[in-house]
Design an enzyme around this catalytic site. Sequence first.
Site, PDB file in Angstrom:
ATOM      1  N   HIS A  12      -3.745   0.683   1.020  1.00  0.00           N
ATOM      2  CA  HIS A  12      -3.083   0.107  -0.155  1.00  0.00           C
ATOM      3  C   HIS A  12      -3.314  -1.402  -0.251  1.00  0.00           C
ATOM      4  O   HIS A  12      -3.670  -2.068   0.724  1.00  0.00           O
ATOM      5  CB  HIS A  12      -1.580   0.395  -0.101  1.00  0.00           C
ATOM      6  CG  HIS A  12      -0.898  -0.262   1.067  1.00  0.00           C
ATOM      7  ND1 HIS A  12      -0.526  -1.593   1.075  1.00  0.00           N
ATOM      8  CD2 HIS A  12      -0.534   0.234   2.275  1.00  0.00           C
ATOM      9  CE1 HIS A  12       0.036  -1.888   2.231  1.00  0.00           C
ATOM     10  NE2 HIS A  12       0.050  -0.802   2.980  1.00  0.00           N
ATOM     11  N   GLU A  85       2.651   5.979   6.075  1.00  0.00           N
ATOM     12  CA  GLU A  85       2.460   5.063   7.193  1.00  0.00           C
ATOM     13  C   GLU A  85       3.319   5.522   8.371  1.00  0.00           C
ATOM     14  O   GLU A  85       4.265   6.322   8.207  1.00  0.00           O
ATOM     15  CB  GLU A  85       2.851   3.643   6.780  1.00  0.00           C
ATOM     16  CG  GLU A  85       2.735   2.571   7.866  1.00  0.00           C
ATOM     17  CD  GLU A  85       1.341   2.425   8.455  1.00  0.00           C
ATOM     18  OE1 GLU A  85       0.875   3.403   9.094  1.00  0.00           O
ATOM     19  OE2 GLU A  85       0.745   1.348   8.309  1.00  0.00           O
TER      20      GLU A  85
END
Length: 215
Positions: A12, A85
């Site tokens: 990201h 994550e």
Amino acid sequence: MLGKRTFYFVRHGKTEWNLARRMQGWGDSPLIEEGVNGAIATGEALANVDFTAVYSSPSKRTVDTTGYIIGDRDIDVKTLDGLREMSFGIWEGERFVDITENYGEEYAMMLDNPAKYEANVSKGETYYQVKERTKQAVEQILEEQPEGNILVVSHGMALRVLIFVALQGADLQTHRTETPHILNTSVTVVEYENGEFRVVTANDTAHLEGIVEGV
């Protein structure tokens, strides 16, 4: 017959917590301008890639990054929890400097001794847990996509463990010193064919020069 799958793994764009040096796992913060610009540049760099499928972590920063990458392409984005994550438990949103001061021993274990890190204090995830769930996510993608180019937008630590440990067989204990740190909006291309994964390009940031600081 199943064909070759080519994965385009992207981290990201840079976020407010990245900039503020705060722990960001299952917690979330918005993309900053640099992160948006990096995602747009990634989309431009991948404009000629015909994606058959797009997958993202459900975190807003990854979903937003994915949106900037695919732009006006008419393609659905599927979110997978397995692409999240690593969870850092009670450390989420805390400044690295404060974690070092207050939880120094376990934080050092997380950074320097991954194979023995048990997240007893943080109540987050271990590297083994991240390895297994990210690998399962890729296995699901392979089942759903018999061939073609696949965009996967995820996170720095999750992608590092997935690509180099789960898919390439790197040693979990030494992977943080022997594999590259995955940078924001970098591209790692991995081919899958005949049961084997092959890294074609790792952590490519050429498309970010002049757009993102430090690249």
